[in-house]
Enzyme design. Structure first.
Site, short mmCIF file in Angstrom:
data_model
loop_
_atom_site.label_atom_id
_atom_site.label_comp_id
_atom_site.label_asym_id
_atom_site.label_seq_id
_atom_site.Cartn_x
_atom_site.Cartn_y
_atom_site.Cartn_z
N HIS A 116 0.83 -1.21 0.00
CA HIS A 116 0.00 0.00 0.00
C HIS A 116 0.87 1.26 0.00
CE1 HIS A 116 -4.03 -1.83 1.36
NE2 HIS A 116 -3.22 -2.83 1.09
N ASP A 162 -6.94 5.12 3.01
CA ASP A 162 -6.76 3.73 2.61
C ASP A 162 -7.78 2.84 3.31
OD1 ASP A 162 -5.64 1.49 1.45
OD2 ASP A 162 -3.67 1.73 2.36
N SER A 198 6.89 -9.53 -1.09
CA SER A 198 7.66 -9.27 0.13
C SER A 198 6.97 -9.76 1.39
CB SER A 198 7.95 -7.77 0.26
OG SER A 198 6.73 -7.05 0.33
N GLN A 200 13.47 -6.37 -8.35
CA GLN A 200 12.40 -6.90 -9.21
C GLN A 200 12.17 -6.06 -10.46
OE1 GLN A 200 8.95 -8.87 -7.51
NE2 GLN A 200 7.59 -7.46 -8.60
N TRP A 210 -1.41 -7.57 -6.69
CA TRP A 210 -1.76 -6.58 -7.72
C TRP A 210 -0.55 -5.78 -8.20
CZ3 TRP A 210 -4.84 -6.40 -11.40
CH2 TRP A 210 -5.27 -5.21 -12.00
N SER A 243 2.56 -6.77 -8.33
CA SER A 243 3.38 -7.62 -9.19
C SER A 243 2.76 -7.79 -10.57
CB SER A 243 3.58 -9.00 -8.53
OG SER A 243 4.42 -8.90 -7.41
N GLU A 294 3.22 -4.46 -12.46
CA GLU A 294 4.62 -4.24 -12.81
C GLU A 294 5.04 -5.14 -13.97
OE1 GLU A 294 7.86 -5.02 -9.82
OE2 GLU A 294 7.88 -2.83 -9.77
N ASP A 347 -6.88 -11.49 -2.85
CA ASP A 347 -7.27 -11.07 -4.20
C ASP A 347 -6.46 -11.74 -5.29
OD1 ASP A 347 -4.96 -9.68 -3.36
OD2 ASP A 347 -5.30 -8.12 -4.85
N GLN A 348 -5.45 -12.49 -4.94
CA GLN A 348 -4.52 -13.05 -5.92
C GLN A 348 -5.19 -13.99 -6.94
OE1 GLN A 348 -1.48 -14.69 -3.35
NE2 GLN A 348 -1.21 -12.71 -2.34
#
Length: 455
Positions: A20, A121, A268, A331, A349, A351, A354, A370-371
């Site tokens: 976040h 947030d 991470s 990364q 999200w 990853s 990106e 959410d993955q």
């Protein structure tokens, strides 16, 4: 000579999660370039990292001020654990509890700074309520993608996803259980509305990390569900690694052929079990592909060595074509390297976005939250494949090997690479326009509030 227009003051307040904090910081940088003065509020440990990034990227920038949040130090949670990057999984609830206890500190910060607008947030419904009581507009910025929010908001609104318009987005039974099993900590001032009222409390708009070029239909559906304008902020890809051009990892990677190397990393904040590490190693041995594999150990397992976690003799057998890294790797620089041909990811999200930004196909290995939805979005967009799990809902080496072969050995991989490249280009072309829309909408809210104050 015209007097320069005064900058509106924006207070940004992300949750203490690394996934976040950095999207919020990237948005802060972009807004600071569009005539806004940003106050960025977080724990001391998070601000230390942000400060280092600022010194590398823009050491003279005075448009972003870091503001320390006083997070209470619980007996089991000293200051160095006031970030999800450092906290062990068994203390996640304690971190959220401490964050809730920092409310009084934030109220003092709010009253001292008197911002023109707050960007808040998840886990913070008390923030927009505080802002509203003082006549200050507040906007929710979601670091979770629109597909996830669209799916769960539809479920909340209709009690079922049977009529959800996008059948390619779904959760398996064990994935639903993973979502239900999220930490149970009382969120202060939470409403009975969807997402504790976070979207409903947002002033006129909701900001979301994403791009219409990637997930427009989910953005539109979410807008209908929450009756707010959903404004995508772009992918907000950052490179916080600094100058690592001479690192051993990148030197090794640059010696490999174009698109020949698989990058494997699970973010991470997630740590693989020894059994899953063994299965991934098996999958890598079953296919002849170069790879860089980042293996992270939790605080409880910090004394475990790579040799102990991996199959006996694995490092010797893959010598030359494989590099296993303990803990950390740059990364963004790996994904942007032309030798990288795919990214085996947990599909957090950040990853996903990106990887898409750098035109790298994804081998989806979702774990929780959410993955899985992000993984299905990747498959639907044609920018990757998902590894099929075994009967025990765990990944197997055989299935991982099949997915790697699809990207690196089969014609399917060429098609996916082409789609990824075209989608990435489209999103980059829309980036400035989307950021301009974000700045315009925030400016409108600030101006509207000023007019009301003067009326």
């Amino acid at each position: 000579m015209e007097k320069e227009q005064a900058k509106f003051r924006i207070l940004m307040f992300p949750y203490l999660s690394y996934s976040h904090v950095y999207p919020y910081f990237e948005l802060a940088k972009r807004l600071s370039n569009r005539n806004f003065h940003i106050y960025f509020c977080s724990s001391a440990i998070n601000l230390e990292t942000i400060k280092k990034t600022m010194q590398k990227q823009s050491p003279t920038d005075s448009s972003i001020e870091l503001v320390e949040l006083n997070v209470p130090s619980l007996p089991q949670l000293p200051p160095d654990l006031h970030t999800t990057k450092n906290v062990p999984p068994n203390l996640t609830s304690a971190l959220l509890q401490a964050f809730q206890m920092s409310r009084s500190s934030f109220c003092e910060i709010f009253n001292d700074l008197k911002p023109d607008l707050v960007i808040y947030d998840y886990f913070e419904p008390w923030v927009p309520k505080l802002a509203s009581s003082l006549g200050v507009p507040s906007v929710y910025f979601s670091t979770v993608g629109a597909a996830t929010f669209s799916y769960f908001h539809h479920l909340f609104t209709h009690g079922s996803v049977s009529a959800f318009p996008f059948k390619e987005i779904y959760l398996l039974e064990h994935e639903k259980n993973d979502v239900k099993a999220r930490i149970e900590v009382e969120i202060e001032d939470a409403d009975q509305d969807f997402a504790d009222g976070m979207l409903r409390l947002s002033s006129e708009i909701v900001l979301i990390k994403g791009s219409k070029g990637f997930d427009e239909k989910h953005i539109d559906h979410l807008s209908v569900l929450c009756q707010k304008r959903i404004v995508p902020v772009g992918l907000l890809v950052h490179d916080s690694e600094g100058n690592e051009e001479n690192s051993d990892i990148l030197r090794w990677l640059s010696e490999k052929e174009r698109f020949s190397t698989l990058f494997i990393c699970f973010g991470s904040e997630y740590f693989l079990s020894k059994g899953q590490i063994q299965e991934i190693a098996k999958g890598l041995e079953l296919c002849d592909v170069n790879f860089i594999w980042v293996v992270k150990f939790s605080v409880e397992d910090e004394l475990v060595t790579l040799e102990e976690a991996l199959p006996q003799g694995f490092l010797e057998r893959v010598k030359g074509r494989g590099m296993v890294v303990n803990g950390w790797a740059p990364q963004a620089k790996i994904l942007s390297n032309p030798s990288t041909g795919a990214f085996a990811s947990h599909c957090g999200w950040s990853s996903v976005t990106e990887s898409l930004y750098y035109s790298v196909p994804i081998i989806a290995m979702p774990i929780r939250y959410d993955q899985p939805i992000n993984a299905r979005l990747v498959v639907d967009a044609g920018i990757g494949v998902e590894v099929v799990k075994g009967q025990d809902s765990l990944f197997t080496g055989e299935e991982l090997s099949k997915s790697i072969s699809k990207i690196f050995m089969e014609r399917t991989g060429e098609d996916i690479r082409s789609k990824t490249r075209k989608l990435s280009q489209k999103i980059k072309e829309e980036e400035e326009q989307e950021l301009g829309e974000v700045a315009e909408q925030i400016m409108k809210l600030c101006l509207k509030n000023k007019k009301q104050e003067l009326a």
